[in-house]
Write a protein that holds these residues in place. Structure first.
Motif, PDB file in Angstrom:
ATOM      1  N   SER A  55       0.829  -1.193   0.000  1.00 17.02           N
ATOM      2  CA  SER A  55       0.000   0.000   0.000  1.00 17.02           C
ATOM      3  C   SER A  55       0.868   1.249   0.000  1.00 17.02           C
ATOM      4  O   SER A  55       1.999   1.246   0.476  1.00 17.02           O
ATOM      5  CB  SER A  55      -0.914  -0.001   1.227  1.00 17.02           C
ATOM      6  OG  SER A  55      -0.138  -0.064   2.416  1.00 17.02           O
TER       7      SER A  55
ATOM      8  N   SER B 175       2.338   4.964   0.845  1.00 19.55           N
ATOM      9  CA  SER B 175       2.543   5.862   1.963  1.00 19.55           C
ATOM     10  C   SER B 175       2.946   7.207   1.371  1.00 19.55           C
ATOM     11  O   SER B 175       3.764   7.258   0.448  1.00 19.55           O
ATOM     12  CB  SER B 175       3.648   5.329   2.876  1.00 19.55           C
ATOM     13  OG  SER B 175       3.947   6.266   3.892  1.00 19.55           O
TER      14      SER B 175
ATOM     15  N   TRP C  23       4.600  10.942   1.752  1.00 13.85           N
ATOM     16  CA  TRP C  23       5.517  11.759   2.549  1.00 13.85           C
ATOM     17  C   TRP C  23       5.226  13.237   2.286  1.00 13.85           C
ATOM     18  O   TRP C  23       5.275  13.673   1.127  1.00 13.85           O
ATOM     19  CB  TRP C  23       6.957  11.469   2.181  1.00 13.85           C
ATOM     20  CG  TRP C  23       7.416  10.066   2.431  1.00 13.85           C
ATOM     21  CD1 TRP C  23       6.703   9.048   2.976  1.00 13.85           C
ATOM     22  CD2 TRP C  23       8.710   9.534   2.132  1.00 13.85           C
ATOM     23  NE1 TRP C  23       7.470   7.901   3.034  1.00 13.85           N
ATOM     24  CE2 TRP C  23       8.709   8.163   2.521  1.00 13.85           C
ATOM     25  CE3 TRP C  23       9.867  10.065   1.571  1.00 13.85           C
ATOM     26  CZ2 TRP C  23       9.811   7.342   2.364  1.00 13.85           C
ATOM     27  CZ3 TRP C  23      10.978   9.250   1.417  1.00 13.85           C
ATOM     28  CH2 TRP C  23      10.951   7.897   1.815  1.00 13.85           C
TER      29      TRP C  23
ATOM     30  N   GLU D 119       8.119  -1.544   0.626  1.00 11.18           N
ATOM     31  CA  GLU D 119       7.238  -0.382   0.723  1.00 11.18           C
ATOM     32  C   GLU D 119       7.276   0.378  -0.595  1.00 11.18           C
ATOM     33  O   GLU D 119       8.314   0.441  -1.259  1.00 11.18           O
ATOM     34  CB  GLU D 119       7.672   0.568   1.845  1.00 11.18           C
ATOM     35  CG  GLU D 119       7.503   0.049   3.255  1.00 11.18           C
ATOM     36  CD  GLU D 119       7.893   1.094   4.275  1.00 11.18           C
ATOM     37  OE1 GLU D 119       7.263   2.177   4.314  1.00 11.18           O
ATOM     38  OE2 GLU D 119       8.850   0.843   5.027  1.00 11.18           O
TER      39      GLU D 119
ATOM     40  N   CYS E 266       6.216   4.291  -1.732  1.00 12.51           N
ATOM     41  CA  CYS E 266       5.819   5.562  -1.150  1.00 12.51           C
ATOM     42  C   CYS E 266       5.747   6.646  -2.225  1.00 12.51           C
ATOM     43  O   CYS E 266       6.332   6.515  -3.302  1.00 12.51           O
ATOM     44  CB  CYS E 266       6.810   6.001  -0.062  1.00 12.51           C
ATOM     45  SG  CYS E 266       7.098   4.749   1.215  1.00 12.51           S
TER      46      CYS E 266
END
Length: 298
Positions: free
Chosen positions: A15, A17, A19, A216, A218
């Motif tokens: 998923s 993320s 910033w 991850e 992002c």
């Protein structure tokens, strides 16, 4: 107008993320980070706010941060300013003096950890010169660079850049400390028809071939957040580009990897599979081949 890249094969990604790294414009970020004049000419640099967020999230004080293609050295400056060691490599003659000057500026401002810039290709990481770095790097943080590659009638700068980066990732993988991360930052690129290049799939494939696993995905904002609204920052050149109308980009793609063997061990521990002892361990097969660092990881 096409703003969604088409993937050549299905890819399951973690998923997203987000910033919030675009609250200050790039020139203000460079001033805040104490970067020397001229750093702004490195148009493919990792913005200081993005570098600082990655370093704060994935490292601890005293860790070693490596950028194997450091450009003007924004990653090195960000690392030194928060009590991390920093090592950068660049074989591009225009960037070495700037990167070195940025390291010196950070040291002058009070950074006391080690900071170095080597005038060398990433392949030096696979030689005896880098033997002392094996298993010691806390974070590899780098970007996809396309601007200075050789051109030609049949030359594909994106493909060439990804191939070059894949080789660099292969050199960096044995240097990672167990449990540490390797991060690739890439700015969105477009085909001649205005559609986005599917960088994610190709970068993940390149990292997988180097013995890394995606943990991850992002988005690092380059636009400011004003409540629920994005404030897009773009140059006049970007706004006046001829051709089909396209949406202005407001982010950088950030892909976070770990060594594939570390990810497999973590998955086994999560379901209660006992870790083999040194005497019981055998060389595991990762991505279809023998994992090079199995003895130090076991």
């Amino acid at each position: 107008m096409t703003d969604r890249p088409t993937s050549p094969w299905p890819l399951s990604l973690p998923s997203l993320s987000v910033w919030p790294t675009g609250q200050r414009d790039l020139l203000a970020q460079l001033r805040d980070a104490g970067c020397v004049p001229g750093t702004e000419t490195d148009t493919e640099r990792i913005p200081p706010a993005v570098a600082a967020h990655a370093i704060a999230t994935y490292t601890r004080p005293g860790d070693l941060v490596l950028d194997p293609d450091c450009g003007a050295g924004t990653v090195l400056t960000a690392a030194l300013r928060v009590d991390r060691h920093a090592l950068g490599l660049t074989a591009r003659t225009r960037w070495w003096p700037l990167a070195r000057a940025n390291v010196t500026a950070a040291k002058t401002a009070g950074a006391w950890r080690d900071g170095s810039v080597l005038d060398a290709q990433p392949k030096i990481l696979a030689t005896v010169c880098a033997a002392g770095l094996i298993g010691r790097v806390g974070l590899v943080l780098t970007t996809l660079r396309t601007a200075e590659l050789t051109s030609g009638p049949d030359f594909d700068p994106v493909e060439s850049a990804i191939t070059e980066l894949a080789t660099t990732l292969f050199y960096c993988e044995p240097l990672l400390r167990s449990g540490s991360h390797l991060i690739v930052v890439a700015r969105p690129l477009r085909h001649s028809d205005g559609s986005l290049v599917d960088l994610t799939t190709r970068l993940v494939a390149a990292a997988t071939s180097a013995g890394l696993a995606l943990v991850e995905r992002c988005i690092a904002l380059t636009a400011g957040l004003r409540g629920s609204r994005l404030v897009i920052r773009a140059s006049l050149t970007e706004r006046r580009t001829a051709g089909p109308p396209t949406a202005l980009t407001a982010h950088l793609e950030v892909l976070v990897f770990q060594r594939a063997h570390d990810v497999e061990l973590a998955a086994e521990a999560a379901v209660g599979i006992p870790r083999p002892t040194q005497d019981e361990a055998t060389s595991p097969i990762v991505n279809g081949g023998e994992y090079r660092g199995w003895r130090r990881a076991a």
